[in-house]
Design a protein around this motif. Sequence first.
Motif, PDB file in Angstrom:
ATOM      1  N   TYR A  98       2.124  27.952   5.037  1.00 46.84           N
ATOM      2  CA  TYR A  98       2.683  27.434   6.594  1.00 46.84           C
ATOM      3  C   TYR A  98       1.918  26.979   7.523  1.00 46.84           C
ATOM      4  O   TYR A  98       1.837  26.460   8.470  1.00 46.84           O
TER       5      TYR A  98
ATOM      6  N   GLN B 114      -1.280  26.090   6.678  1.00 50.26           N
ATOM      7  CA  GLN B 114      -1.785  24.309   6.657  1.00 50.26           C
ATOM      8  C   GLN B 114      -1.411  23.509   7.812  1.00 50.26           C
ATOM      9  O   GLN B 114      -1.922  22.626   8.505  1.00 50.26           O
TER      10      GLN B 114
ATOM     11  N   TYR C 119      -5.755  17.621   5.139  1.00 50.36           N
ATOM     12  CA  TYR C 119      -4.354  19.434   5.625  1.00 50.36           C
ATOM     13  C   TYR C 119      -3.462  19.555   4.112  1.00 50.36           C
ATOM     14  O   TYR C 119      -2.947  20.872   3.591  1.00 50.36           O
ATOM     15  N   LEU C 120      -3.101  18.335   3.682  1.00 46.78           N
ATOM     16  CA  LEU C 120      -1.922  18.823   2.371  1.00 46.78           C
ATOM     17  C   LEU C 120      -2.633  18.792   0.746  1.00 46.78           C
ATOM     18  O   LEU C 120      -1.719  18.843   0.202  1.00 46.78           O
TER      19      LEU C 120
ATOM     20  N   THR D 118      -4.230  23.845  10.138  1.00 47.65           N
ATOM     21  CA  THR D 118      -5.181  22.781   9.647  1.00 47.65           C
ATOM     22  C   THR D 118      -4.780  21.695  10.152  1.00 47.65           C
ATOM     23  O   THR D 118      -5.524  20.758  10.572  1.00 47.65           O
TER      24      THR D 118
ATOM     25  N   MET E 280      -7.215  24.612   0.151  1.00 48.13           N
ATOM     26  CA  MET E 280      -7.792  23.700   0.928  1.00 48.13           C
ATOM     27  C   MET E 280      -9.049  23.827   2.166  1.00 48.13           C
ATOM     28  O   MET E 280      -9.575  23.486   2.961  1.00 48.13           O
TER      29      MET E 280
ATOM     30  N   GLU F 205      -3.422  26.823  -0.220  1.00 46.35           N
ATOM     31  CA  GLU F 205      -3.940  26.533   0.881  1.00 46.35           C
ATOM     32  C   GLU F 205      -5.139  27.804   1.117  1.00 46.35           C
ATOM     33  O   GLU F 205      -5.928  27.224   1.984  1.00 46.35           O
TER      34      GLU F 205
END
Lengths: 308, 314
Positions: free
Chosen positions: A110, A113, A235-236, A116, A47, A44
């Motif tokens: 989580y 993520q 976002y993933l 976001t 990301m 993350e």
Amino acid sequence: MEFGPYLFIASLEGAITAAVLALTAVGLSIVFGIMRVVNVAHGEFFMLGAVIAWWITSLVGGHPAYGFVAALIIAPILVGILAIVCDHLVLRRINYDPERTIVATIGLLYVIQQTTLMTFGPEARPVEAPFNKRIALPWFEHTEQGFALTWPWGLSTTTYKLAVIGAAVFILILLWVLMTRTKFGLIMRATQLDSEMAQAHGIPVNRVYAMVFGLGAGLAALGAVLIVPIQQAHYLMGGDPLLLSFIVVIIGGLGSVVGTIVAALFIGMSDGIISVFFSPTLAKIIATLAVAFVLVFRPQGLFGKPER
Amino acid sequence: MSTSLKSFLLHVFVLCLLAVLYFVVSEYHSGNLARILVMAVYAMGYNVLFGYTGLLSLGHALFFASGMYGLGLSIEHLGLSAAPALVVGFISAFIVAAVIGFLALRTSGVAFMIVTLMFAQAGYLTILLAGKYTRGDEGFVIQQGDRVIAGIDLSQADNRYFAALLLFGVCFLFIAWLVQTRFGKTLVAIRENPERARMLGYDIQRHKLLAVIISGTLAGAAGAAYALLFGYAGATFSTVQYSIYPLLWVLLGGAGTTIGPLIGTVFMTYLIDISSEYTSAYMLIAGLALILLTLFAPHGFAGLIRKKLFSWLP
């Protein structure tokens, strides 16, 4: 295209994967090596690097290179600061207990993520590369007149892709200098060897841990900023880098930076090549099973000394 | 009243309460509850390993999916009827749990968590790779005609609820009994101090393996029941997220208590259900819950009740 040029292009794509993977995985590796915790939220941070890069480049006008350079500097710093905050608010409070850290960082995964998703949205957004000139690559061919240099159709790459590989190598060299030639590197290595002894010699271990956690996250973000002009921000997008970094770090030996880089090269290249010729899913199955079996049959060899 | 009598009465009371609830709450909530009961079986299975034996697995979705696809694929491609397909589901979870347990238990601590995670990930990817049979992420629907056992149509709301309650009840009482036996107490001893348990002469590897098998088979039973009762099997159920859920439910409800998994599942399911009305980012709640639980309440609800009110809570 014939087999030869096809393999060449596949290994070039593999080399880009390997370069970015090396940065991300080294981040995970130093965090494990020095703090002895597994950071599940590492993907993350990767990301976030990409998303922040998109945000900065959309704010900065003018030539795309201005925005990109700004992103390259600001995104890793912001992500690093966020990681330090997480370390302070969560990890330190549970005393870096290995198992509870994993549960807490799953929670962080989580939270980051989904936050976001709420702010940045579910779309994939592109970032323009600072320079992106297509260059055709030559290929040696054996013809009736002997060896000749040809330019097969489709065998090409872009200047930016080559620059990514160069940048990754440069950053890894900087990291090596930081670890082996500076006082901070010395302190980090001392903490890695024996944190209690380091504490006894007046090293502020907690502050070192916070810096290391920030540095690890920053490296992941840096890798993401480099790859985002090729891949788009989403976002993933943290899932695959996390899985691949895990694989690389475990195969390379947890906590060993050199092992991690060698493994990143091997996994990145083979992932690129297997993905082109077979299915990407099959490549991932082979890699995940390899990790599981390495851990099952050579746990001490790769984890350093056996636990307890 | 003796502790074991109190505990027996508590379990029977919970089951009666659940049976009565069906007639009291609205159709929407009873449908939700049926799902929760099946998922609570999954959580109870997880609790055997995590709560009682102290082994944290990050790959239980693999066992859940083994049960689910054991049942689903044998109905879809072998043309079995529901009852034998259910048995196939149980057996496939049993076999997968035995193999994974045998391999993964060679490691411990963080390595055990990563190994289970990797095996589950490989399982998920295999389901995607075999998309021709499993239809990957999209999944497949099990037809209503295939969901009948002994003339009872399990796609009907009332039959479905009581089938879920029956499965839950059996597993609930089984675990309540199991943790009172010598075997169950040995698992707790291994959790508290594996070295000492070994010194006292217990074969801890064998106990751990049995715990993985029981835990995995219960998870698989939940998976098979889910596919049968709700008529759907899909690769989503084998993702990492479905390995995290039981951990979350058990942590929230209280690890190492018989009633904790049910409390955690009810609470979390409704929390996510309510928050998903407002935002698509409902996993944010799960993430926050995980962090807050690790920080402030590592023993969950039932752990708090046991500490503050009833020390006899099983």
